[in-house]
Write a protein that holds these residues in place. Structure first.
Motif, PDB file in Angstrom:
ATOM      1  N   TYR A 111      51.596  43.854  39.580  1.00  0.00           N
ATOM      2  CA  TYR A 111      51.924  42.900  38.520  1.00  0.00           C
ATOM      3  C   TYR A 111      50.879  41.792  38.435  1.00  0.00           C
ATOM      4  N   PHE A 112      50.513  41.224  39.560  1.00  0.00           N
ATOM      5  CA  PHE A 112      49.515  40.151  39.545  1.00  0.00           C
ATOM      6  C   PHE A 112      48.133  40.691  39.147  1.00  0.00           C
ATOM      7  N   THR A 113      47.817  41.893  39.613  1.00  0.00           N
ATOM      8  CA  THR A 113      46.520  42.487  39.278  1.00  0.00           C
ATOM      9  C   THR A 113      46.397  42.747  37.781  1.00  0.00           C
ATOM     10  N   TYR A 114      47.412  43.376  37.204  1.00  0.00           N
ATOM     11  CA  TYR A 114      47.352  43.704  35.783  1.00  0.00           C
ATOM     12  C   TYR A 114      47.534  42.485  34.891  1.00  0.00           C
ATOM     13  N   SER A 115      48.252  41.493  35.369  1.00  0.00           N
ATOM     14  CA  SER A 115      48.361  40.251  34.596  1.00  0.00           C
ATOM     15  C   SER A 115      46.980  39.636  34.427  1.00  0.00           C
ATOM     16  N   ALA A 116      46.205  39.604  35.513  1.00  0.00           N
ATOM     17  CA  ALA A 116      44.843  39.063  35.447  1.00  0.00           C
ATOM     18  C   ALA A 116      43.949  39.934  34.575  1.00  0.00           C
ATOM     19  N   LEU A 117      44.011  41.246  34.786  1.00  0.00           N
ATOM     20  CA  LEU A 117      43.153  42.159  34.045  1.00  0.00           C
ATOM     21  C   LEU A 117      43.430  42.078  32.543  1.00  0.00           C
ATOM     22  N   GLU A 118      44.681  42.076  32.174  1.00  0.00           N
ATOM     23  CA  GLU A 118      45.006  42.084  30.748  1.00  0.00           C
ATOM     24  C   GLU A 118      44.802  40.723  30.100  1.00  0.00           C
TER      25      GLU A 118
ATOM     26  N   CYS B  49      51.986  36.140  45.077  1.00  0.00           N
ATOM     27  CA  CYS B  49      50.744  36.906  45.175  1.00  0.00           C
ATOM     28  C   CYS B  49      50.243  36.875  46.610  1.00  0.00           C
ATOM     29  N   SER B  50      49.992  38.042  47.169  1.00  0.00           N
ATOM     30  CA  SER B  50      49.503  38.115  48.551  1.00  0.00           C
ATOM     31  C   SER B  50      48.041  37.690  48.641  1.00  0.00           C
ATOM     32  N   GLU B  51      47.576  37.501  49.847  1.00  0.00           N
ATOM     33  CA  GLU B  51      46.193  37.043  50.052  1.00  0.00           C
ATOM     34  C   GLU B  51      45.180  38.069  49.524  1.00  0.00           C
ATOM     35  N   ALA B  52      45.372  39.341  49.868  1.00  0.00           N
ATOM     36  CA  ALA B  52      44.425  40.369  49.431  1.00  0.00           C
ATOM     37  C   ALA B  52      44.467  40.537  47.913  1.00  0.00           C
ATOM     38  N   THR B  53      45.657  40.492  47.344  1.00  0.00           N
ATOM     39  CA  THR B  53      45.778  40.623  45.898  1.00  0.00           C
ATOM     40  C   THR B  53      45.138  39.443  45.186  1.00  0.00           C
ATOM     41  N   GLN B  54      45.277  38.247  45.750  1.00  0.00           N
ATOM     42  CA  GLN B  54      44.692  37.060  45.137  1.00  0.00           C
ATOM     43  C   GLN B  54      43.177  37.159  45.070  1.00  0.00           C
ATOM     44  N   GLN B  55      42.564  37.736  46.087  1.00  0.00           N
ATOM     45  CA  GLN B  55      41.113  37.915  46.061  1.00  0.00           C
ATOM     46  C   GLN B  55      40.706  38.858  44.926  1.00  0.00           C
ATOM     47  N   TYR B  56      41.484  39.897  44.740  1.00  0.00           N
ATOM     48  CA  TYR B  56      41.244  40.839  43.648  1.00  0.00           C
ATOM     49  C   TYR B  56      41.402  40.135  42.301  1.00  0.00           C
TER      50      TYR B  56
ATOM     51  N   ASP C 249      41.177  36.942  41.640  1.00  0.00           N
ATOM     52  CA  ASP C 249      40.112  35.960  41.435  1.00  0.00           C
ATOM     53  C   ASP C 249      38.834  36.626  40.921  1.00  0.00           C
ATOM     54  N   ARG C 250      38.536  37.809  41.456  1.00  0.00           N
ATOM     55  CA  ARG C 250      37.332  38.513  41.018  1.00  0.00           C
ATOM     56  C   ARG C 250      37.458  38.942  39.555  1.00  0.00           C
ATOM     57  N   ILE C 251      38.617  39.444  39.177  1.00  0.00           N
ATOM     58  CA  ILE C 251      38.833  39.868  37.795  1.00  0.00           C
ATOM     59  C   ILE C 251      38.655  38.690  36.836  1.00  0.00           C
ATOM     60  N   HIS C 252      39.214  37.537  37.199  1.00  0.00           N
ATOM     61  CA  HIS C 252      39.071  36.358  36.340  1.00  0.00           C
ATOM     62  C   HIS C 252      37.610  35.918  36.247  1.00  0.00           C
TER      63      HIS C 252
ATOM     64  N   ARG D 209      25.063  47.787  37.247  1.00  0.00           N
ATOM     65  CA  ARG D 209      25.929  46.695  37.679  1.00  0.00           C
ATOM     66  C   ARG D 209      27.401  47.054  37.509  1.00  0.00           C
ATOM     67  N   ILE D 210      27.713  47.812  36.472  1.00  0.00           N
ATOM     68  CA  ILE D 210      29.092  48.245  36.259  1.00  0.00           C
ATOM     69  C   ILE D 210      29.526  49.207  37.364  1.00  0.00           C
ATOM     70  N   VAL D 211      28.638  50.105  37.754  1.00  0.00           N
ATOM     71  CA  VAL D 211      28.953  51.019  38.856  1.00  0.00           C
ATOM     72  C   VAL D 211      29.166  50.229  40.147  1.00  0.00           C
ATOM     73  N   GLU D 212      28.313  49.255  40.392  1.00  0.00           N
ATOM     74  CA  GLU D 212      28.463  48.409  41.578  1.00  0.00           C
ATOM     75  C   GLU D 212      29.800  47.669  41.550  1.00  0.00           C
ATOM     76  N   GLU D 213      30.188  47.204  40.368  1.00  0.00           N
ATOM     77  CA  GLU D 213      31.468  46.493  40.237  1.00  0.00           C
ATOM     78  C   GLU D 213      32.643  47.434  40.473  1.00  0.00           C
ATOM     79  N   ALA D 214      32.522  48.667  40.047  1.00  0.00           N
ATOM     80  CA  ALA D 214      33.586  49.645  40.294  1.00  0.00           C
ATOM     81  C   ALA D 214      33.765  49.864  41.792  1.00  0.00           C
ATOM     82  N   ASN D 215      32.662  49.892  42.527  1.00  0.00           N
ATOM     83  CA  ASN D 215      32.761  50.014  43.987  1.00  0.00           C
ATOM     84  C   ASN D 215      33.438  48.785  44.600  1.00  0.00           C
ATOM     85  N   LYS D 216      33.183  47.630  44.026  1.00  0.00           N
ATOM     86  CA  LYS D 216      33.884  46.430  44.486  1.00  0.00           C
ATOM     87  C   LYS D 216      35.388  46.547  44.220  1.00  0.00           C
ATOM     88  N   ALA D 217      35.729  47.099  43.066  1.00  0.00           N
ATOM     89  CA  ALA D 217      37.144  47.291  42.742  1.00  0.00           C
ATOM     90  C   ALA D 217      37.811  48.192  43.777  1.00  0.00           C
TER      91      ALA D 217
END
Length: 311
Positions: free
Chosen positions: A73-80, A125-132, A134-137, A216-224
């Motif tokens: 929920y937190f991940t997709y809220s940020a993404l969308e 939001c958990s710690e690991a999810t928050q890092q994810y 933050d990166r999306i934002h 850079r997009i491929v690199e970002e996908a690896n980060k995801a």
């Protein structure tokens, strides 16, 4: 940019009508192919996380599944939110399909089912999810072209391996056949997932991107991938502290359909197993330790079916 292939007059025919896209027109330099090849190593690591392997075996505790849904929920809220922000940006606009893809509303329904009407007051939001998150934002606000990596990784997975996980969760957690608790996996506005994925890849490959941006997009996908694996590890640690739950049918639903030995993220179509599907025979012997050991080894191979589709 419209979110679907609409009728000339629009109106009542705004539901998707797909064009046939032939995969033989794909070039090795297309972004979809670069992503597939460039994330193989990350995929191999993700498919071997303990959380994913346990999930595929049907060993998912209800409380842990609820926490995974919270993370989603937190991940997709940020993404969308960031997708909405960039819906008119040419580096992302062709991939903006809110009616067909957005998952936040579906996840809210799942959380309401699991936690009740006051679910918003019960989740965090958990710690690991928050890092994810933050990166999306950061990407959405400062490098919107990289948003392509996060959207593609998430939604194409949801339409592929996520459908395998839906069956596993529904059976292992004894969820209603009316799909309460697993609305996240239900795409009501996509009539043909295979054709939609072809359309999405074609739109992505048509983006006006130079070689450096594609890299850079491929690199970002690896980060995801890494962010998702961190969430998996966090959930696995929490799961070990939870009390064991009695579950019927501890093995994933197979029903003789789909070849879960292949990662569906890269498979356009799930194959059809023959009538001698070993999963059917295994159910009756599932209580025997030796058979459980053999099946566990088999499912380790099948872990690639959804390595990152849960989160």
């Amino acid at each position: 940019m419209p979110s679907a292939l609409e009728s000339p007059e629009g109106g009542e025919e705004d539901i998707l009508r797909y064009e046939e896209m032939e995969d033989n027109a794909v070039s090795p330099l297309d972004l979809s192919e670069l992503l597939k090849e460039g994330t193989k190593e990350s995929h191999d690591r993700a498919e071997n996380t303990q959380f994913v392997k346990d999930f595929l075996k049907g060993r998912i505790k209800k409380e842990l599944f609820k926490l995974a849904t919270v993370a989603l929920y937190f991940t997709y809220s940020a993404l969308e939110e960031e997708m909405d922000r960039n819906k008119d940006n040419p580096v992302f606009a062709p991939l903006y399909f809110p009616v067909e893809l957005h998952r936040r509303e579906a996840l809210a329904k799942d959380l309401k089912y699991f936690y009740g009407e006051d679910w918003k007051e019960k989740i965090q939001c958990s710690e690991a999810t928050q890092q994810y998150v933050d990166r999306i934002h950061h990407v959405g606000q400062h490098e919107p072209e990289l948003l392509v990596a996060h959207a593609y990784t998430r939604y194409m997975g949801d339409l592929s391996g996520g459908q395998v996980l839906k069956k596993v969760a529904q059976r292992a957690l004894k969820l209603p056949s009316t799909e309460e608790g697993i609305k996240f996996y239900v795409f009501d506005n996509i009539s043909n997932a295979q054709q939609f994925k072809q359309l999405y890849r074609a739109r992505m490959n048509a983006l006006d991107l130079d070689k450096n941006t594609k890299e850079r997009i491929v690199e970002e996908a690896n980060k995801a991938f890494r962010f998702n694996m961190q969430v998996f590890d966090e959930l696995d640690k929490i799961g070990r502290s939870l009390a064991e739950e009695a579950q019927d049918g501890g093995f994933p639903v197979h029903d003789g359909k789909g070849d879960i030995r292949k990662c569906p993220y890269y498979a356009d179509k799930l194959g059809t197993a023959g009538p001698g599907c070993p999963f059917h025979a295994a159910v009756g012997l599932a209580r025997q330790p030796l058979v459980q050991l053999v099946l566990a080894a088999c499912m380790a191979v099948a872990a690639g079916a959804a390595a990152w589709y849960i989160l």
